[in-house]
Scaffold this motif. Sequence first.
Motif, PDB file in Angstrom:
ATOM      1  N   ILE A  63       0.654  -1.506  -0.091  1.00  0.00           N
ATOM      2  CA  ILE A  63       0.287   0.209  -0.004  1.00  0.00           C
ATOM      3  C   ILE A  63       0.347   1.571   0.007  1.00  0.00           C
ATOM      4  O   ILE A  63       2.266   0.770   0.557  1.00  0.00           O
ATOM      5  N   THR A  64      -0.059   2.367  -0.247  1.00  0.00           N
ATOM      6  CA  THR A  64       0.822   3.352  -0.370  1.00  0.00           C
ATOM      7  C   THR A  64       0.312   4.606   1.349  1.00  0.00           C
ATOM      8  O   THR A  64      -1.085   4.628   0.739  1.00  0.00           O
ATOM      9  N   ALA A  65       0.922   5.236   1.928  1.00  0.00           N
ATOM     10  CA  ALA A  65      -0.021   5.850   3.482  1.00  0.00           C
ATOM     11  C   ALA A  65       0.796   7.008   3.187  1.00  0.00           C
ATOM     12  O   ALA A  65       1.940   7.544   2.876  1.00  0.00           O
ATOM     13  N   GLU A  66      -0.264   8.229   2.897  1.00  0.00           N
ATOM     14  CA  GLU A  66       0.055   9.193   3.454  1.00  0.00           C
ATOM     15  C   GLU A  66      -0.045   9.820   4.732  1.00  0.00           C
ATOM     16  O   GLU A  66      -1.417   9.404   5.037  1.00  0.00           O
ATOM     17  N   TYR A  67       0.461  10.433   5.728  1.00  0.00           N
ATOM     18  CA  TYR A  67       0.673  10.908   6.899  1.00  0.00           C
ATOM     19  C   TYR A  67       1.454  11.752   7.384  1.00  0.00           C
ATOM     20  O   TYR A  67       1.871  12.159   6.625  1.00  0.00           O
ATOM     21  N   PHE A  68       0.495  12.149   8.789  1.00  0.00           N
ATOM     22  CA  PHE A  68       1.401  13.899   8.949  1.00  0.00           C
ATOM     23  C   PHE A  68       2.602  13.264  10.101  1.00  0.00           C
ATOM     24  O   PHE A  68       1.962  13.044  10.712  1.00  0.00           O
ATOM     25  N   SER A  69       3.884  13.879   9.854  1.00  0.00           N
ATOM     26  CA  SER A  69       4.895  13.655  11.318  1.00  0.00           C
ATOM     27  C   SER A  69       5.150  14.402  11.000  1.00  0.00           C
ATOM     28  O   SER A  69       5.986  14.743  10.036  1.00  0.00           O
ATOM     29  N   ASN A  70       5.723  14.917  12.281  1.00  0.00           N
ATOM     30  CA  ASN A  70       7.378  16.613  12.634  1.00  0.00           C
ATOM     31  C   ASN A  70       6.719  17.540  11.402  1.00  0.00           C
ATOM     32  O   ASN A  70       7.337  18.499  11.172  1.00  0.00           O
ATOM     33  N   GLY A  71       5.378  17.656  11.224  1.00  0.00           N
ATOM     34  CA  GLY A  71       5.024  19.575  10.552  1.00  0.00           C
ATOM     35  C   GLY A  71       4.903  18.944   9.370  1.00  0.00           C
ATOM     36  O   GLY A  71       4.825  19.976   8.427  1.00  0.00           O
ATOM     37  N   GLN A  72       4.982  18.204   8.765  1.00  0.00           N
ATOM     38  CA  GLN A  72       5.457  17.893   7.604  1.00  0.00           C
ATOM     39  C   GLN A  72       3.962  16.622   7.101  1.00  0.00           C
ATOM     40  O   GLN A  72       4.173  15.376   8.096  1.00  0.00           O
ATOM     41  N   TYR A  73       3.304  16.327   5.394  1.00  0.00           N
ATOM     42  CA  TYR A  73       2.670  15.152   5.329  1.00  0.00           C
ATOM     43  C   TYR A  73       3.881  14.445   4.052  1.00  0.00           C
ATOM     44  O   TYR A  73       4.876  14.202   3.922  1.00  0.00           O
ATOM     45  N   LEU A  74       4.027  12.909   4.997  1.00  0.00           N
ATOM     46  CA  LEU A  74       4.650  12.132   3.953  1.00  0.00           C
ATOM     47  C   LEU A  74       3.905  11.195   3.351  1.00  0.00           C
ATOM     48  O   LEU A  74       3.122  10.654   4.066  1.00  0.00           O
ATOM     49  N   ARG A  75       4.764  10.521   2.299  1.00  0.00           N
ATOM     50  CA  ARG A  75       3.800   9.268   1.870  1.00  0.00           C
ATOM     51  C   ARG A  75       5.257   7.995   1.984  1.00  0.00           C
ATOM     52  O   ARG A  75       6.393   8.426   1.359  1.00  0.00           O
ATOM     53  N   LEU A  76       4.486   7.189   2.335  1.00  0.00           N
ATOM     54  CA  LEU A  76       5.497   5.969   2.311  1.00  0.00           C
ATOM     55  C   LEU A  76       4.955   4.925   1.479  1.00  0.00           C
ATOM     56  O   LEU A  76       3.274   4.291   1.303  1.00  0.00           O
ATOM     57  N   THR A  77       5.397   4.090   0.313  1.00  0.00           N
ATOM     58  CA  THR A  77       4.900   3.280  -0.041  1.00  0.00           C
ATOM     59  C   THR A  77       5.721   1.726   0.349  1.00  0.00           C
ATOM     60  O   THR A  77       6.750   1.701   0.566  1.00  0.00           O
TER      61      THR A  77
END
Length: 113
Positions: A63-77
């Motif tokens: 999957i690809t997850a977009e999430y908020f971490s440490n003041g920014q949105y990150l995408r992880l596949t």
Amino acid sequence: MNRHSKMPPSARAKQFMPFDALKGFQEALREKERVTEPVKELPEDWVLELDRRLRQIRAGDLITAEYFSNGQYLRLTGKVSELDKAAGALIMEGVRIPFAAISDLQGEIFAVQ
């Protein structure tokens, strides 16, 4: 008569090295200058859809997850290692993502059948 013993060259060089009186100050300044994004307010229907998608996920799914971490949105596949429902976290590629931080989930497993 010389009262002091001669200083070795390696020790002499150290006395001319820059001195950082405020350890970590430069790193703190860089962190302060970092631009942060505000947290997105997700529509209620999208929150329900994310909840449905979280219930579909199994270990090993890609999957690809977009999430908020440490003041920014990150995408992880990557592949899901674990879905820790007790702790409320998705674990993939060695990253623990709290459910509350997730703003999007994509992947073939979510395709309408």
